[in-house]
Design a protein around this motif. Structure first.
Motif, PDB file in Angstrom:
ATOM      1  N   UNK A  51       1.141  -1.031   0.290  1.00 18.36           N
ATOM      2  CA  UNK A  51       0.430  -0.146  -0.014  1.00 18.36           C
ATOM      3  C   UNK A  51       0.669   1.568  -0.179  1.00 18.36           C
ATOM      4  N   UNK A  52       2.333   1.154  -0.044  1.00 15.51           N
ATOM      5  CA  UNK A  52       2.662   2.247   0.160  1.00 15.51           C
ATOM      6  C   UNK A  52       4.198   2.608  -1.172  1.00 15.51           C
ATOM      7  N   UNK A  53       3.651   2.998  -1.866  1.00 10.88           N
ATOM      8  CA  UNK A  53       3.961   3.537  -3.335  1.00 10.88           C
ATOM      9  C   UNK A  53       5.596   3.613  -3.324  1.00 10.88           C
ATOM     10  N   UNK A  54       5.974   4.886  -2.646  1.00 10.14           N
ATOM     11  CA  UNK A  54       7.043   4.886  -2.049  1.00 10.14           C
ATOM     12  C   UNK A  54       8.394   3.706  -1.854  1.00 10.14           C
ATOM     13  N   UNK A  55       7.783   2.884  -0.541  1.00 14.51           N
ATOM     14  CA  UNK A  55       8.958   2.008  -0.748  1.00 14.51           C
ATOM     15  C   UNK A  55       8.442   0.735  -1.557  1.00 14.51           C
ATOM     16  N   UNK A  56       7.833   0.456  -2.009  1.00 14.81           N
ATOM     17  CA  UNK A  56       7.986  -0.232  -3.503  1.00 14.81           C
ATOM     18  C   UNK A  56       8.640   0.161  -4.521  1.00 14.81           C
ATOM     19  N   UNK A  57       9.050   1.350  -4.379  1.00 10.42           N
ATOM     20  CA  UNK A  57       9.342   2.246  -5.605  1.00 10.42           C
ATOM     21  C   UNK A  57      11.416   2.083  -5.603  1.00 10.42           C
ATOM     22  N   UNK A  58      11.209   1.927  -3.861  1.00 12.04           N
ATOM     23  CA  UNK A  58      12.786   1.302  -3.044  1.00 12.04           C
ATOM     24  C   UNK A  58      13.294   0.415  -4.043  1.00 12.04           C
ATOM     25  N   UNK A  59      12.422  -1.071  -3.818  1.00 11.88           N
ATOM     26  CA  UNK A  59      12.606  -2.389  -4.759  1.00 11.88           C
ATOM     27  C   UNK A  59      13.249  -2.443  -6.513  1.00 11.88           C
ATOM     28  N   UNK A  60      12.545  -2.017  -6.995  1.00 11.47           N
ATOM     29  CA  UNK A  60      12.291  -1.536  -8.544  1.00 11.47           C
ATOM     30  C   UNK A  60      13.397  -1.948  -8.536  1.00 11.47           C
ATOM     31  N   UNK A  61      15.018  -0.767  -8.180  1.00 11.05           N
ATOM     32  CA  UNK A  61      15.924  -1.335  -9.209  1.00 11.05           C
ATOM     33  C   UNK A  61      16.407  -2.328  -8.574  1.00 11.05           C
ATOM     34  N   UNK A  62      16.904  -3.067  -7.408  1.00 14.28           N
ATOM     35  CA  UNK A  62      16.668  -4.496  -7.597  1.00 14.28           C
ATOM     36  C   UNK A  62      15.923  -5.431  -7.923  1.00 14.28           C
ATOM     37  N   UNK A  63      14.634  -4.900  -8.238  1.00 17.19           N
ATOM     38  CA  UNK A  63      13.680  -6.637  -9.338  1.00 17.19           C
ATOM     39  C   UNK A  63      14.680  -5.562 -10.864  1.00 17.19           C
ATOM     40  N   UNK A  64      14.386  -4.817 -11.356  1.00 14.64           N
ATOM     41  CA  UNK A  64      14.973  -5.046 -12.658  1.00 14.64           C
ATOM     42  C   UNK A  64      15.985  -5.639 -13.123  1.00 14.64           C
ATOM     43  N   UNK A  65      16.667  -5.484 -11.754  1.00 19.20           N
ATOM     44  CA  UNK A  65      18.116  -6.043 -11.750  1.00 19.20           C
ATOM     45  C   UNK A  65      18.058  -8.212 -11.451  1.00 19.20           C
ATOM     46  N   UNK A  66      17.317  -8.073 -10.950  1.00 21.05           N
ATOM     47  CA  UNK A  66      16.446  -9.547 -10.325  1.00 21.05           C
ATOM     48  C   UNK A  66      15.974 -10.182 -11.608  1.00 21.05           C
ATOM     49  N   UNK A  67      15.364  -9.140 -12.712  1.00 23.76           N
ATOM     50  CA  UNK A  67      14.424  -9.599 -13.852  1.00 23.76           C
ATOM     51  C   UNK A  67      15.853  -9.585 -14.877  1.00 23.76           C
ATOM     52  N   UNK A  68      16.442  -8.668 -15.608  1.00 24.06           N
ATOM     53  CA  UNK A  68      17.354  -9.170 -16.580  1.00 24.06           C
ATOM     54  C   UNK A  68      18.145  -9.638 -16.034  1.00 24.06           C
ATOM     55  N   UNK A  69      18.375 -10.516 -15.289  1.00 27.85           N
ATOM     56  CA  UNK A  69      19.300 -11.493 -14.356  1.00 27.85           C
ATOM     57  C   UNK A  69      19.169 -12.992 -15.175  1.00 27.85           C
ATOM     58  N   UNK A  70      18.054 -12.675 -15.316  1.00 28.09           N
ATOM     59  CA  UNK A  70      17.765 -14.165 -15.614  1.00 28.09           C
ATOM     60  C   UNK A  70      16.052 -15.458 -14.276  1.00 28.09           C
TER      61      UNK A  70
END
Length: 453
Positions: free
Chosen positions: A136-155
């Motif tokens: 429920x907190x977009x700003x908290x979720x946004x902090x995790x976006x960079x790690x998630x992007x790396x996680x996805x790019x690495x397969x």
């Protein structure tokens, strides 16, 4: 309360007298309970009953347990709570019930009671804290976006989903990982300005709610919503201080958190002088329209909540009511066969079903088909697919099979949770069918953008 012809038995561990029951703060209303005559009409439309097949996992079974707890004949224990937890809150039973039982109010009263009076296991507590302190907190979720992007790019998603390793460690974590949407660069910042002028003659001044998951992972839907509204004579206001609508915590009994988020939302629109507040996500819209109930005990916000809720309109509901003024163009060179997926909190919660179909049919060349069991939940139900993954898996598979059986080239879905659930099960069935929000289709049509299928 009338006796059911179906034998109902309270689970043994819940009948212990020294266990907790409901407290005095808004327990399920006995008068509402007594309207249930146990006719069984709800059984065929209840998704949890259809999957689990147990009477206590049906609306009338849960109402029987609510009555027993009220009467001190049962307690809030694992044997009863598991059946309340199995409810998706889809509200199909409310639509079906010939006696007008307000099951939505009964389950909404029961869930906060569970959170206050039932000691969940430590793993369950930690998992729920993760969900309700993050989503429920977009700003908290946004902090995790960079790690998630790396996680996805690495397969890593392909690895975990192919091996099922995470699912074996924890079905719930596996379910959460399998629902992760693709992270886009647009997810990292809010790009929409606070005020966007209407195109042509101004007809209305409307506020737009960006949502949480919608704001980060479905930015295209929000952008399309603003373009469609402005193209049809609406000046759009987007308060920067807005947060979560409170749908996720409200649906799971996190009452205080839901009330705090509702107050913040009301405050963010204070003084904006909008005619309507527009939302493009079904679950959010249903909760926003319930603000008067959510804040009914707050003397400082009670009336403000009612006034705010009265202004809330689903984007499709609003456009169907005020009418489209922008010219619509075909989305493909030939006929486009699509199926509209009814989100439960639009269909059952807000009674919105005809309006989206009316709008889609105004697009030249569109042919709509209807699926079997259109009113059956897809299994998303907010965070249900992360809390009850086994039931959600079967419902998701059934939903996608029914949608595919229509032969549609495209699936229109007006709720982010439903879209993620459907996309997941399309991938599991190795089907490449686009899932698009109806407002995006209107946006494409207004702008003359062709869809490649």
């Amino acid at each position: 309360m009338q006796t059911s012809e179906v034998p109902l038995s309270i689970p043994a561990d819940s009948a212990t007298k020294n266990l907790n029951g409901f407290d005095a703060k808004h327990p399920p209303d006995p008068k509402l309970i007594d309207t249930c005559v146990h006719c069984g009409f709800c059984l065929s439309t209840c998704p949890s009953y259809r999957v689990i097949g147990k009477e206590m996992d049906s609306p009338r079974g849960r109402i029987y347990m609510m009555d027993a707890i009220n009467e001190g004949e049962a307690a809030l224990a694992e044997g009863t709570v598991q059946h309340f937890d199995s409810c998706l809150g889809c509200l199909a039973c409310v639509t079906t019930c010939p006696s007008g039982v307000q099951y939505d109010k009964l389950i909404a009263a029961t869930r906060p009671q569970i959170e206050r009076n039932y000691p969940r296991s430590l793993p369950d507590q930690l998992y729920r804290k993760l969900i309700f302190n993050l989503f429920p907190y977009p700003n908290r979720l946004r902090v995790l976006l960079a790690p998630l992007l790396i996680y996805q790019k690495l397969g890593f998603p392909k690895f975990f989903r192919a091996t099922g390793l995470l699912k074996q460690i924890s079905p719930r974590l596996g379910a959460m990982e399998s629902m992760l949407p693709d992270v886009k660069l647009k997810s990292f910042v809010d790009t929409l300005p606070e005020v966007i002028p209407a195109q042509g003659k101004k007809r209305y001044r409307v506020g737009v709610i960006l949502g949480c998951v919608q704001r980060l992972f479905f930015t295209k839907v929000n952008e399309a919503t603003v373009r469609v509204l402005t193209a049809n004579g609406c000046e759009v206001v987007i308060p920067k201080s807005q947060g979560c609508c409170a749908a996720l915590p409200e649906h799971q009994g996190q009452k205080e958190q839901a009330q705090a988020l509702a107050r913040q939302m009301i405050d963010s629109f204070e003084g904006t002088n909008v005619d309507f507040v527009i939302i493009n996500a079904a679950g959010c819209g249903h909760t926003l329209k319930e603000y008067g109930h959510i804040l009914s005990d707050d003397p400082n916000y009670r009336e403000k909540a009612k006034a705010f809720a009265a202004k809330v309109k689903d984007a499709q509901e609003f456009l169907a009511e005020v009418g489209l003024t922008a010219k619509l163009s075909p989305l493909t060179d030939g006929e486009l066969v699509m199926v509209y997926q009814d989100a439960c909190h639009l269909l059952h919660g807000q009674k919105i079903s005809v309006q989206p179909r009316q709008l889609l049919r105004q697009i030249p060349g569109v042919k709509l088909r209807e699926p079997i069991d259109a009113a059956l939940c897809c299994g998303s139900a907010g965070v249900y697919n992360m809390l009850q993954p086994e039931v959600a898996e079967e419902l998701g598979q059934q939903k996608v099979t029914n949608l595919l059986n229509t032969g549609a080239q495209l699936i229109a879905s007006a709720n982010p949770g439903c879209s993620l659930q459907i996309i997941k099960h399309l991938q599991l069935q190795e089907k490449d069918v686009p899932v698009v929000h109806p407002i995006e289709l209107l946006d494409y049509s207004i702008r003359g953008v062709k869809i490649e299928l």
